[in-house]
Design a protein around this motif. Structure first.
Motif, mmCIF file in Angstrom:
data_model
loop_
_atom_site.group_PDB
_atom_site.id
_atom_site.type_symbol
_atom_site.label_atom_id
_atom_site.label_comp_id
_atom_site.label_asym_id
_atom_site.label_seq_id
_atom_site.Cartn_x
_atom_site.Cartn_y
_atom_site.Cartn_z
ATOM 1 N N GLY A 75 -19.446 8.750 16.503
ATOM 2 C CA GLY A 75 -20.617 9.602 16.351
ATOM 3 C C GLY A 75 -20.512 10.892 17.126
ATOM 4 O O GLY A 75 -20.850 11.968 16.626
ATOM 5 N N GLU A 76 -20.016 10.800 18.372
ATOM 6 C CA GLU A 76 -19.909 12.008 19.197
ATOM 7 C C GLU A 76 -18.903 12.981 18.589
ATOM 8 O O GLU A 76 -19.140 14.191 18.520
ATOM 9 C CB GLU A 76 -19.493 11.605 20.615
ATOM 10 N N GLN A 77 -17.793 12.428 18.099
ATOM 11 C CA GLN A 77 -16.772 13.286 17.480
ATOM 12 C C GLN A 77 -17.263 13.891 16.172
ATOM 13 O O GLN A 77 -16.912 15.015 15.814
ATOM 14 C CB GLN A 77 -15.488 12.485 17.229
ATOM 15 N N THR A 78 -18.078 13.122 15.449
ATOM 16 C CA THR A 78 -18.533 13.577 14.128
ATOM 17 C C THR A 78 -19.602 14.641 14.233
ATOM 18 O O THR A 78 -19.584 15.649 13.509
ATOM 19 C CB THR A 78 -19.076 12.378 13.320
ATOM 20 N N THR A 80 -20.678 16.477 17.068
ATOM 21 C CA THR A 80 -20.547 17.588 18.018
ATOM 22 C C THR A 80 -20.205 18.922 17.346
ATOM 23 O O THR A 80 -20.801 19.958 17.702
ATOM 24 C CB THR A 80 -19.504 17.256 19.099
ATOM 25 N N PRO A 81 -19.272 18.960 16.371
ATOM 26 C CA PRO A 81 -19.005 20.252 15.715
ATOM 27 C C PRO A 81 -20.245 20.846 15.058
ATOM 28 O O PRO A 81 -20.465 22.062 15.100
ATOM 29 C CB PRO A 81 -17.934 19.900 14.681
ATOM 30 N N TYR A 82 -21.060 20.001 14.440
ATOM 31 C CA TYR A 82 -22.267 20.495 13.769
ATOM 32 C C TYR A 82 -23.291 20.980 14.792
ATOM 33 O O TYR A 82 -23.944 22.017 14.614
ATOM 34 C CB TYR A 82 -22.873 19.408 12.885
ATOM 35 N N THR A 83 -23.456 20.215 15.874
ATOM 36 C CA THR A 83 -24.430 20.633 16.890
ATOM 37 C C THR A 83 -23.962 21.894 17.621
ATOM 38 O O THR A 83 -24.786 22.713 18.061
ATOM 39 C CB THR A 83 -24.667 19.496 17.904
ATOM 40 N N SER A 84 -22.634 22.075 17.731
ATOM 41 C CA SER A 84 -22.112 23.289 18.377
ATOM 42 C C SER A 84 -22.474 24.528 17.578
ATOM 43 O O SER A 84 -22.837 25.574 18.138
ATOM 44 C CB SER A 84 -20.588 23.196 18.518
ATOM 45 N N VAL A 85 -22.409 24.401 16.262
ATOM 46 C CA VAL A 85 -22.774 25.527 15.390
ATOM 47 C C VAL A 85 -24.245 25.852 15.555
ATOM 48 O O VAL A 85 -24.648 27.026 15.646
ATOM 49 C CB VAL A 85 -22.443 25.206 13.925
ATOM 50 N N LEU A 103 -27.015 16.838 22.450
ATOM 51 C CA LEU A 103 -27.715 16.787 21.160
ATOM 52 C C LEU A 103 -27.069 15.793 20.212
ATOM 53 O O LEU A 103 -27.763 15.036 19.505
ATOM 54 C CB LEU A 103 -27.753 18.182 20.528
ATOM 55 N N SER A 104 -25.723 15.788 20.166
ATOM 56 C CA SER A 104 -25.045 14.828 19.289
ATOM 57 C C SER A 104 -25.286 13.394 19.757
ATOM 58 O O SER A 104 -25.471 12.476 18.948
ATOM 59 C CB SER A 104 -23.542 15.130 19.232
ATOM 60 N N PHE A 105 -25.314 13.197 21.094
ATOM 61 C CA PHE A 105 -25.582 11.864 21.641
ATOM 62 C C PHE A 105 -26.996 11.397 21.274
ATOM 63 O O PHE A 105 -27.202 10.247 20.840
ATOM 64 C CB PHE A 105 -25.420 11.898 23.158
ATOM 65 N N LEU A 106 -27.968 12.273 21.442
ATOM 66 C CA LEU A 106 -29.356 11.918 21.101
ATOM 67 C C LEU A 106 -29.507 11.638 19.615
ATOM 68 O O LEU A 106 -30.222 10.715 19.209
ATOM 69 C CB LEU A 106 -30.297 13.040 21.525
ATOM 70 N N ALA A 107 -28.811 12.431 18.795
ATOM 71 C CA ALA A 107 -28.916 12.252 17.344
ATOM 72 C C ALA A 107 -28.331 10.915 16.913
ATOM 73 O O ALA A 107 -28.964 10.159 16.144
ATOM 74 C CB ALA A 107 -28.211 13.398 16.627
ATOM 75 N N ILE A 108 -27.126 10.587 17.388
ATOM 76 C CA ILE A 108 -26.491 9.332 16.975
ATOM 77 C C ILE A 108 -27.243 8.125 17.519
ATOM 78 O O ILE A 108 -27.402 7.096 16.858
ATOM 79 C CB ILE A 108 -25.002 9.314 17.397
ATOM 80 N N THR A 109 -27.750 8.266 18.772
ATOM 81 C CA THR A 109 -28.537 7.170 19.356
ATOM 82 C C THR A 109 -29.820 6.941 18.573
ATOM 83 O O THR A 109 -30.214 5.795 18.302
ATOM 84 C CB THR A 109 -28.869 7.481 20.827
#
Length: 439
Positions: A75-78, A80-85, A103-109
């Motif tokens: 999830g973090e790898q998937t 993070t690129p989108y949240t970085s943008v 943000l990626s951690f909160l989203a996947i959680t």
């Protein structure tokens, strides 16, 4: 795209294991047995799994933890690129990478909590037996596939439980409180009708009520003396038309037998005067001790063909008479009888005339009183008044309990014939007078 599919698959697997865990744990064994009796083999499998749940729960925890770890990594790898943008659109400072990770951690959680935990568990709680029956075969297969891991963790868990002297399997015991709780829930939901609810409640009370609460008391028994003449016998039959009469020699404690009233009627039809003969007296009598519960008395009646029983105390003295109809009426009848003399007569919304021999359990139902003090010491409302006063009541003597006034209004010698029960409408007066006794 493959990472997104991987996340989706992990969420679905997490949902499956979460539903399986809750549904099998929450399934009611009573309902599962009904399904099994109807031929549902999967319900039987669920019951077997509940009886030995150690391996199943070990497999569930292994699977859920593996999914959680993989979900965090992928999830973090998937994401993070989108949240970085997205972060770059509003912020491009030195903390951008850390913010993207959070943000990626909160989203996947959030995705796992919502779709792999909360929703599937809610569904499983709503219909646990149906869900458990659908997933039990798959869960047994996965448990078998993970046998080495399951054996290790399950054995370790059992060892820890034994060290702390904790049972390793669940003991399924259905208590009376469980049945009452289910009855209350069924009545509240509407699946159990009021008449059914009352009937089941009365049946459950059979074990807590003794014969004294259902029998005809000694002073109300109509009997023939062996020396009674034709006029006396005829008068008793006319005044108290029963099917059977006891026959005594002088008094009730010297019983000779019993006689059917139809034999007297046969004499009248033949133009003879009514009289007792040796041939018409049934010498065999059925005795029951007064300490028996109504449930035990019913079992005794099942083993005999007698229509009634004489109730005796520990000194072999006759204290009453009970028929099978009396026992049946104790859980089939209502508080207020339809035929004959009523034990409870409602005067208005706040007062009742109650016969002194009315069982205390019936009074508790009528008034919705949870308990009477030391109710194991007496069976009737008159007994409660005597117990509370510590003496034989006189007219106008009363006791106040739980917001009700219990007053003796008809006393015949030492017998309390009738009481007036009144609800104290002024709550302050009721609290002030609680527990008071007056004479």
């Amino acid at each position: 795209m493959s990472d997104v599919l991987g996340i989706t698959l992990l969420i679905l697997l997490g949902a499956l294991f979460a539903m399986s865990e809750i549904s099998i744990a929450a399934s009611r064994k009573i309902k599962l047995r009904v399904m099994a009796d109807e031929g549902n083999e999967k319900a039987k499998a669920v019951i077997r799994l509940q009886e030995q749940p150690g391996s199943f729960f070990a497999m569930i925890q292994i699977s859920l933890n593996a999914i959680a770890i993989l979900g965090g990594i992928i999830g973090e790898q998937t994401l993070t690129p989108y949240t970085s943008v997205l972060v770059a659109l509003v912020y491009s400072g030195p903390m951008a990478e850390q913010i993207s990770f959070v943000l990626s951690f909160l989203a996947i959680t959030s995705l796992f909590i919502l779709f792999a935990d909360l929703l599937p568990k809610r569904i499983a709680m709503i219909m646990p037996e149906a869900v458990a029956a659908k997933v039990v075969t798959l869960m047994n297969g996965i448990t078998y596939a993970l046998t080495p891991f399951v054996l290790f963790f399950n054995s370790t868990t059992n060892l820890v439980l034994r060290i702390f002297n904790v049972p390793t399997v669940r003991e399924e015991v259905v208590t009376t409180e469980d049945i009452v709780a289910m009855m209350d829930a069924g009545a509240e939901h509407g699946s159990l009708q009021q008449q059914e609810y009352q009937l089941i409640g009365n049946v459950l009370e059979l074990e807590g009520r003794t014969l004294s609460s259902a029998m005809t008391t000694r002073d109300a028994i109509v009997y023939f003396d062996i020396k009674d003449d034709s006029a006396t016998i005829s008068s008793k039959i006319l005044e108290q038309p029963h099917n059977h009469f006891l026959v005594c020699d002088g008094h009730l404690d010297r019983l000779v037998g019993s006689v059917e009233s139809k034999q007297m009627l046969r004499q009248l039809l033949m133009g003879e005067s009514t009289h007792l003969t040796e041939s018409m007296i049934q010498k065999e009598l059925f005795y029951l001790p007064e300490t028996l519960t109504l449930s035990e008395a019913l079992n005794e009646f099942k083993s005999t063909m007698q229509p009634f029983a004489i109730v005796v105390n520990e000194y072999a003295m006759v204290v009453g008479l009970v028929t099978l109809k009396d026992l049946m009426s104790s859980f089939m009848g209502d508080l207020v009888t339809i035929h004959g003399e009523e034990q409870i007569v409602q005067r208005d919304s706040n007062s009742w005339l109650v016969d002194g021999t009315t069982p205390i359990v019936d009074v508790m139902k009528l008034l919705e009183v949870n308990e009477f003090p030391n109710d194991s010491q007496y069976e009737t409302l008159a007994g409660f008044l005597i117990f509370a006063l510590k003496r034989i009541p006189k007219r106008t003597d009363f006791v106040i309990h739980d917001g009700f006034k219990f007053e003796a209004i008809d006393v015949d010698g030492i017998k309390v014939e009738q009481l007036l029960v009144t609800r104290l409408t002024d709550s302050e007066d009721a609290i002030q007078d609680e527990g008071k006794i007056s004479s």
